[in-house]
Design a protein around this motif. Structure first.
Motif, PDB file in Angstrom:
ATOM      1  N   ALA A 101       3.906  -4.735   5.226  1.00 20.94           N
ATOM      2  CA  ALA A 101       2.684  -4.152   5.763  1.00 20.94           C
ATOM      3  C   ALA A 101       2.661  -4.197   7.291  1.00 20.94           C
ATOM      4  CB  ALA A 101       1.472  -4.892   5.203  1.00 20.94           C
ATOM      5  N   SER A 102       3.203  -5.282   7.854  1.00 24.88           N
ATOM      6  CA  SER A 102       3.202  -5.389   9.321  1.00 24.88           C
ATOM      7  C   SER A 102       4.116  -4.345   9.944  1.00 24.88           C
ATOM      8  CB  SER A 102       3.630  -6.801   9.747  1.00 24.88           C
ATOM      9  OG  SER A 102       5.012  -7.031   9.497  1.00 24.88           O
TER      10      SER A 102
ATOM     11  N   ASP B 273       5.395  -8.925   1.211  1.00 22.51           N
ATOM     12  CA  ASP B 273       4.408  -7.843   1.195  1.00 22.51           C
ATOM     13  C   ASP B 273       3.710  -7.744   2.543  1.00 22.51           C
ATOM     14  OD1 ASP B 273       4.969  -7.203  -1.444  1.00 22.51           O
ATOM     15  OD2 ASP B 273       3.486  -8.622  -2.226  1.00 22.51           O
ATOM     16  N   ILE B 274       3.460  -8.887   3.149  1.00 22.51           N
ATOM     17  CA  ILE B 274       2.808  -8.894   4.459  1.00 22.51           C
ATOM     18  C   ILE B 274       3.770  -8.402   5.534  1.00 22.51           C
ATOM     19  CG2 ILE B 274       1.665 -10.346   6.191  1.00 22.51           C
ATOM     20  CD1 ILE B 274       0.784 -12.189   3.918  1.00 22.51           C
TER      21      ILE B 274
ATOM     22  N   GLU C 178      -1.020   3.520   1.859  1.00 22.40           N
ATOM     23  CA  GLU C 178      -2.152   2.929   2.563  1.00 22.40           C
ATOM     24  C   GLU C 178      -1.710   1.614   3.208  1.00 22.40           C
ATOM     25  OE1 GLU C 178      -6.657   1.234   1.610  1.00 22.40           O
ATOM     26  OE2 GLU C 178      -5.590   2.495   0.149  1.00 22.40           O
ATOM     27  N   VAL C 179      -2.011   1.474   4.489  1.00 24.07           N
ATOM     28  CA  VAL C 179      -1.554   0.306   5.236  1.00 24.07           C
ATOM     29  C   VAL C 179      -2.528  -0.847   5.043  1.00 24.07           C
ATOM     30  CG1 VAL C 179      -0.997  -0.614   7.520  1.00 24.07           C
ATOM     31  CG2 VAL C 179      -0.429   1.758   6.949  1.00 24.07           C
ATOM     32  N   GLU C 180      -1.997  -1.975   4.580  1.00 24.68           N
ATOM     33  CA  GLU C 180      -2.816  -3.168   4.456  1.00 24.68           C
ATOM     34  C   GLU C 180      -2.940  -3.835   5.819  1.00 24.68           C
ATOM     35  OE1 GLU C 180      -1.262  -5.792   1.500  1.00 24.68           O
ATOM     36  OE2 GLU C 180      -0.614  -4.144   0.209  1.00 24.68           O
ATOM     37  N   ARG C 181      -4.114  -4.323   6.090  1.00 23.05           N
ATOM     38  CA  ARG C 181      -4.354  -4.993   7.365  1.00 23.05           C
ATOM     39  C   ARG C 181      -4.329  -6.502   7.173  1.00 23.05           C
ATOM     40  NH1 ARG C 181      -3.196  -1.302  11.166  1.00 23.05           N
ATOM     41  NH2 ARG C 181      -4.125   0.707  10.592  1.00 23.05           N
ATOM     42  N   HIS C 182      -3.626  -7.174   8.049  1.00 26.74           N
ATOM     43  CA  HIS C 182      -3.542  -8.635   7.989  1.00 26.74           C
ATOM     44  C   HIS C 182      -3.777  -9.205   9.381  1.00 26.74           C
ATOM     45  CE1 HIS C 182      -1.920  -8.690   3.882  1.00 26.74           C
ATOM     46  NE2 HIS C 182      -1.235  -7.614   4.223  1.00 26.74           N
TER      47      HIS C 182
END
Length: 532
Positions: A103-104, A99-100, A282-286
């Motif tokens: 998202a990246s 998932d990360i 929606e873009v998740e931020r990590h």
């Protein structure tokens, strides 16, 4: 002792046409009749057995031995590699790290045209250079589906993109083998491939964008497409010309990844493209640390593959302290039981490389990943392994059937009959030379096996017509890479990765025109080069 013949009908073109019947039947079943891959392969295998027995006079024992060798090879090392690679991917998903990763990638650009360049083209080439054997197709196709691509489109795009890297997979093995079996210098063959294959490689990023969004897509993304193709092809050509094939994909893939990332900091397309007009997720931020950790299974994979590719480590498994873990098994009816038409004794044995197999390198990456991932337990990892085997079962069966067919064709003399008939074309042979490579990879699913089979034929023909041997072996390799797009093995791997096992014909129909179109480009360009 059975002596192979390549012209049992007294007319080489006719013998070659009969030898090609199983391939034609397979394509007919898949593309026209829309049968499943397994059913198509069973029918084609039955036709191959009849052709080998009734036309080429191959004994039943040798047919059984050739088929058995294909079955064993499908299990080890091919299925071993594929299962381990997809297992690693599923562990990444189950642990939440994927998932990360997703998202990246979305953070670089939510535009699916840019994502294809990033994943299928750049990251896929990097994985091809590190592992090969279908690993990049499986991982990249699955990743595209996770990002919202339709499964058939994801599979087809990953197959087409792989044509830019397939000639130099697994640390350049296809080129190295091509040089070994012909006695030419590896660097000479590498440089010939720069001339023969690089023009097509330059075009592939543009083709990928057009597949997704047509000419409008090119107009809107040309800065990214141009930067990617120039960086990738420039690095790949430079490595091939000055160093050789070993790092051609790794270096080019990594450089293209960095180029896309840097470009995204200063430029983005004005219109965001999503298939079917889907909403932009929606873009998740990590954090940078989270992203680095999430990508770690693939760093580990690259490290273990590179370790297994070091000559000293290879020697350790082949003749050193761990040589006992590599077992050579003779095949009844095949090993020392067939003499080829050229007078050579077939000494082929099945190699069970327990520790030296590429699959073991991937298994080590899996074990390290599980040990360093607190989000997944050993029990959870084993559950993912069972699910992986179940998911890929049909794909592995299809691969086994095709390898059985291919080995019967090879050892009956059918493959050589097809290649020899094409070689009889004389001065126009350079136009046909890539087709021989296409047939070789379609049959075996491997550019390595293709060069093993047909590179010597290309050299002999080149000497007869006054062409450059390295150029025709390069054409053989280049033609083979275009066949990987629709090789039954590749199709089966892609179908399994995107959850379409049993629906391989859909991927075949979506991909076949691109394979033939790229082959036509290579054929015409090879002929032009010989006339210059």
């Amino acid at each position: 002792m059975w002596i192979q013949t390549i012209d049992p009908l007294g007319s080489l073109p006719l013998s070659a046409l009969v030898a090609a019947l199983p391939i034609l039947v397979f394509l007919l079943c898949m593309v026209v009749l829309k049968l499943t891959g397994i059913v198509s392969a069973v029918i084609a295998l039955a036709v191959e057995v009849v052709v080998a027995l009734a036309v080429f006079g191959m004994p039943l024992g040798s047919i059984a031995g050739s088929a058995g060798y294909g079955l064993l090879t499908a299990i080890w090392p091919i299925a071993y590699i594929i299962v381990m690679a997809v297992w690693l991917y599923r562990i990444s998903v189950a642990s939440g790290r994927f998932d990360i990763i997703r998202a990246s990638i979305s953070a670089v650009s939510p535009d699916q045209r840019i994502q294809v360049l990033l994943i299928s083209f750049a990251f896929g080439a990097f994985l091809e250079g590190a592992a090969g054997f279908g690993v990049p197709i499986a991982i990249c196709a699955a990743l595209l589906v996770q990002l919202g691509f339709q499964p058939v489109r994801a599979a087809m795009i990953s197959l087409v993109a792989n044509a830019a890297a397939g000639a130099y997979g697994a640390i350049g093995v296809p080129v190295i083998v091509g040089a070994q079996v012909t006695g030419m210098d590896v660097l000479d063959l590498s440089r010939a491939l720069v001339i023969v294959l690089q023009p097509l490689t330059l075009l592939i990023p543009f083709l990928l964008v057009m597949i997704l969004d047509g000419v409008r897509g090119l107009r809107e993304t040309w800065p990214a497409t141009l930067v990617v193709t120039l960086v990738f092809s420039g690095v790949q050509a430079g490595v091939l010309w000055f160093l050789g094939p070993e790092l051609a994909d790794l270096g080019a893939g990594l450089a293209a990844l960095v180029a896309i990332f840097l470009l995204s900091r200063v430029w983005r397309p004005k219109r965001i493209f999503r298939e079917g007009g889907a909403e932009i997720p929606e873009v998740e931020r990590h954090s940078a640390r989270e992203v680095i950790v999430a990508w770690s299974p693939f760093y580990i994979l690259t490290g273990t593959i590179l370790l297994w590719s070091i000559p000293a480590v290879k020697a350790l498994f082949a003749e050193g302290a761990l040589a006992a873990t590599t077992i050579s098994v003779p095949i009844q009816g095949l090993t020392n039981a067939i003499t080829t038409a050229s007078g050579a004794l077939v000494e082929t044995t099945w190699s069970l490389a327990i520790l030296g197999a590429t699959g073991t390198a991937i298994l080590l990456a899996v074990l390290i990943t599980v040990a360093t991932t607190p989000q997944i337990s050993i029990g959870g990892a084993l559950t993912e392994l069972r699910a992986t085997i179940g998911e890929l079962g049909k794909a592995i069966i299809l691969i086994a059937l095709i390898l059985m067919l291919a080995n019967i064709a090879n050892y009956s003399g059918g493959s050589t009959a097809m290649g020899s008939a094409l070689a009889a074309a004389g001065p126009v042979f350079p136009l046909i030379a890539p087709i021989i490579g296409w047939i070789g990879v379609f049959l075996t699913g491997s550019v390595v096996n293709n060069n093993t089979l047909f590179a010597p034929l290309q050299v002999a023909t080149a000497e007869g017509i006054g062409a450059a041997p390295a150029q025709l072996v390069g054409a053989n390799t280049a033609g083979g890479t275009t066949a990987k797009v629709i090789s039954p093995q590749s199709i089966a791997i892609a179908a399994g990765a995107v959850g379409l096992s049993g629906r391989e014909s859909e991927i075949m129909r979506a991909s076949i025109l691109y394979s033939l179109g790229m082959l036509a480009v290579i054929c015409v360009w090879t002929l032009v080069l010989t006339l210059l």
